[in-house]
Scaffold this motif. Sequence first.
Motif, PDB file in Angstrom:
ATOM      1  N   CYS A  42       0.840  -1.199   0.000  1.00 30.17           N
ATOM      2  CA  CYS A  42       0.000   0.000   0.000  1.00 30.17           C
ATOM      3  C   CYS A  42       0.875   1.248   0.000  1.00 30.17           C
ATOM      4  CB  CYS A  42      -0.905   0.002   1.229  1.00 30.17           C
ATOM      5  SG  CYS A  42      -1.926   1.502   1.349  1.00 30.17           S
ATOM      6  N   HIS A  43       0.490   2.223  -0.809  1.00 27.92           N
ATOM      7  CA  HIS A  43       1.180   3.507  -0.869  1.00 27.92           C
ATOM      8  C   HIS A  43       0.172   4.611  -0.568  1.00 27.92           C
ATOM      9  CE1 HIS A  43       4.804   1.863  -2.984  1.00 27.92           C
ATOM     10  NE2 HIS A  43       3.909   0.950  -3.349  1.00 27.92           N
ATOM     11  N   VAL A  44       0.448   5.377   0.474  1.00 24.58           N
ATOM     12  CA  VAL A  44      -0.390   6.518   0.844  1.00 24.58           C
ATOM     13  C   VAL A  44       0.469   7.770   0.761  1.00 24.58           C
ATOM     14  CG1 VAL A  44      -1.793   7.585   2.651  1.00 24.58           C
ATOM     15  CG2 VAL A  44      -1.773   5.086   2.401  1.00 24.58           C
ATOM     16  N   HIS A  45       0.003   8.755   0.031  1.00 22.35           N
ATOM     17  CA  HIS A  45       0.770   9.998  -0.105  1.00 22.35           C
ATOM     18  C   HIS A  45      -0.192  11.179  -0.055  1.00 22.35           C
ATOM     19  CE1 HIS A  45       3.827  12.849  -1.441  1.00 22.35           C
ATOM     20  NE2 HIS A  45       2.909  13.336  -2.269  1.00 22.35           N
ATOM     21  N   ALA A  46       0.207  12.198   0.682  1.00 15.19           N
ATOM     22  CA  ALA A  46      -0.543  13.455   0.713  1.00 15.19           C
ATOM     23  C   ALA A  46       0.436  14.580   0.984  1.00 15.19           C
ATOM     24  CB  ALA A  46      -1.621  13.416   1.795  1.00 15.19           C
ATOM     25  N   GLU A  47       0.227  15.683   0.345  1.00 14.55           N
ATOM     26  CA  GLU A  47       1.077  16.841   0.617  1.00 14.55           C
ATOM     27  C   GLU A  47       0.369  18.127   0.263  1.00 14.55           C
ATOM     28  OE1 GLU A  47       4.445  17.799  -2.100  1.00 14.55           O
ATOM     29  OE2 GLU A  47       4.075  15.780  -2.873  1.00 14.55           O
ATOM     30  N   ASN A  48       0.772  19.187   0.925  1.00 12.61           N
ATOM     31  CA  ASN A  48       0.334  20.548   0.646  1.00 12.61           C
ATOM     32  C   ASN A  48       1.448  21.464   1.148  1.00 12.61           C
ATOM     33  OD1 ASN A  48       0.000  20.922   3.455  1.00 12.61           O
ATOM     34  ND2 ASN A  48      -2.166  20.363   3.390  1.00 12.61           N
ATOM     35  N   PRO A  49       1.275  22.769   1.118  1.00  7.60           N
ATOM     36  CA  PRO A  49       2.374  23.627   1.574  1.00  7.60           C
ATOM     37  C   PRO A  49       2.783  23.412   3.027  1.00  7.60           C
ATOM     38  CG  PRO A  49       0.850  24.895   0.227  1.00  7.60           C
ATOM     39  CD  PRO A  49       0.199  23.557   0.453  1.00  7.60           C
ATOM     40  N   ALA A  50       1.904  22.805   3.848  1.00  9.85           N
ATOM     41  CA  ALA A  50       2.193  22.651   5.275  1.00  9.85           C
ATOM     42  C   ALA A  50       2.873  21.342   5.617  1.00  9.85           C
ATOM     43  CB  ALA A  50       0.909  22.784   6.092  1.00  9.85           C
ATOM     44  N   TYR A  51       2.618  20.288   4.826  1.00  7.67           N
ATOM     45  CA  TYR A  51       3.179  18.985   5.207  1.00  7.67           C
ATOM     46  C   TYR A  51       3.303  18.055   4.017  1.00  7.67           C
ATOM     47  CZ  TYR A  51      -1.653  17.228   5.053  1.00  7.67           C
ATOM     48  OH  TYR A  51      -2.927  16.892   4.651  1.00  7.67           O
ATOM     49  N   ARG A  52       4.117  17.010   4.216  1.00  5.23           N
ATOM     50  CA  ARG A  52       4.229  15.901   3.275  1.00  5.23           C
ATOM     51  C   ARG A  52       4.147  14.601   4.068  1.00  5.23           C
ATOM     52  NH1 ARG A  52       8.845  16.854   1.515  1.00  5.23           N
ATOM     53  NH2 ARG A  52      10.087  15.168   2.397  1.00  5.23           N
ATOM     54  N   LEU A  53       3.279  13.720   3.657  1.00  2.00           N
ATOM     55  CA  LEU A  53       3.039  12.475   4.378  1.00  2.00           C
ATOM     56  C   LEU A  53       3.131  11.292   3.432  1.00  2.00           C
ATOM     57  CD1 LEU A  53       0.226  11.698   6.930  1.00  2.00           C
ATOM     58  CD2 LEU A  53       0.470  10.266   4.912  1.00  2.00           C
ATOM     59  N   ASP A  54       3.843  10.246   3.868  1.00  2.00           N
ATOM     60  CA  ASP A  54       3.938   9.004   3.107  1.00  2.00           C
ATOM     61  C   ASP A  54       3.850   7.820   4.060  1.00  2.00           C
ATOM     62  OD1 ASP A  54       4.693   9.518   0.113  1.00  2.00           O
ATOM     63  OD2 ASP A  54       5.921  10.935   1.264  1.00  2.00           O
ATOM     64  N   PHE A  55       2.956   6.886   3.737  1.00  2.00           N
ATOM     65  CA  PHE A  55       2.908   5.586   4.401  1.00  2.00           C
ATOM     66  C   PHE A  55       3.101   4.517   3.334  1.00  2.00           C
ATOM     67  CE2 PHE A  55      -0.273   7.379   7.700  1.00  2.00           C
ATOM     68  CZ  PHE A  55       0.749   7.769   8.543  1.00  2.00           C
ATOM     69  N   ILE A  56       3.965   3.567   3.596  1.00  2.00           N
ATOM     70  CA  ILE A  56       4.152   2.414   2.712  1.00  2.00           C
ATOM     71  C   ILE A  56       4.164   1.178   3.600  1.00  2.00           C
ATOM     72  CG2 ILE A  56       5.678   1.270   1.055  1.00  2.00           C
ATOM     73  CD1 ILE A  56       6.802   4.004   0.324  1.00  2.00           C
ATOM     74  N   PHE A  57       3.277   0.218   3.296  1.00  2.00           N
ATOM     75  CA  PHE A  57       3.200  -0.956   4.161  1.00  2.00           C
ATOM     76  C   PHE A  57       2.534  -2.119   3.427  1.00  2.00           C
ATOM     77  CE2 PHE A  57      -0.516   1.729   4.827  1.00  2.00           C
ATOM     78  CZ  PHE A  57      -1.588   0.850   4.835  1.00  2.00           C
ATOM     79  N   PRO A  58       2.783  -3.352   3.878  1.00  2.00           N
ATOM     80  CA  PRO A  58       2.150  -4.509   3.237  1.00  2.00           C
ATOM     81  C   PRO A  58       0.643  -4.452   3.430  1.00  2.00           C
ATOM     82  CG  PRO A  58       3.300  -5.162   5.243  1.00  2.00           C
ATOM     83  CD  PRO A  58       3.697  -3.748   4.971  1.00  2.00           C
TER      84      PRO A  58
END
Length: 232
Positions: A42-58
Amino acid sequence: MRILAATALTAGVVAAWVAAPVAASQSACADLGGTVDAEKTCHVHAENPAYRLDFIFPADYPDQQALTAYLTQTRDGFVNVSDMPGSWNLPYVLDGRGTAYRSGPEEAGTRSVVFEVYENVGGAHPQTWFKAFNWDVAAQAPITFDTLFKPNSNPLDVIFPIVHADLSRQLGAAALISPADGMDSTNYQQFAITDDSVIFFFGQGQIMGGAGGALQASVPRSEIAPLLTPSD
């Protein structure tokens, strides 16, 4: 400073994250708005000017609700902090990468996933910690440090010297672990089970000075076999 759900979530902070309630979870990946690749990752990505978030997991860990609850809590606390007035040194970063482990046969062994989480919320010292999930396939139940070992078996009498020796070998010098920390079971809650070993994970500064960073140490199962619960 590590940010989790202890930070109250204000209304509307995560309005962009539309997900089903945890109780109705079908998969952690779907609930978090991620996508699953051909390797069942699974790949989860979100970003905007305030933050960048990534989760990668089975994506196939058996206890999906546990993953959903933890990752949602971690995400929401992080997003809330990034949106606070006065936030600086943006964008903040949250990166959680889960690694799968297993032991025994497919239908009766154990499954583990361990997240290494890196968080930078603008300070001089980003934090790295671990969160582990373990599952007994036959019993269809989570495995904790307490249930992994027989009652009153005092497993740390065996585990601590092995962990100390392994970390000393990795660091090239004697690991500076106090007996109080080394014999504190709360420091051994994050672990993964394989056919050959139980691997313990220690967040930055958890079991020794922060200079040691995030650490892990392997304990051969042969050394602790008499202490393990029969179901394992």
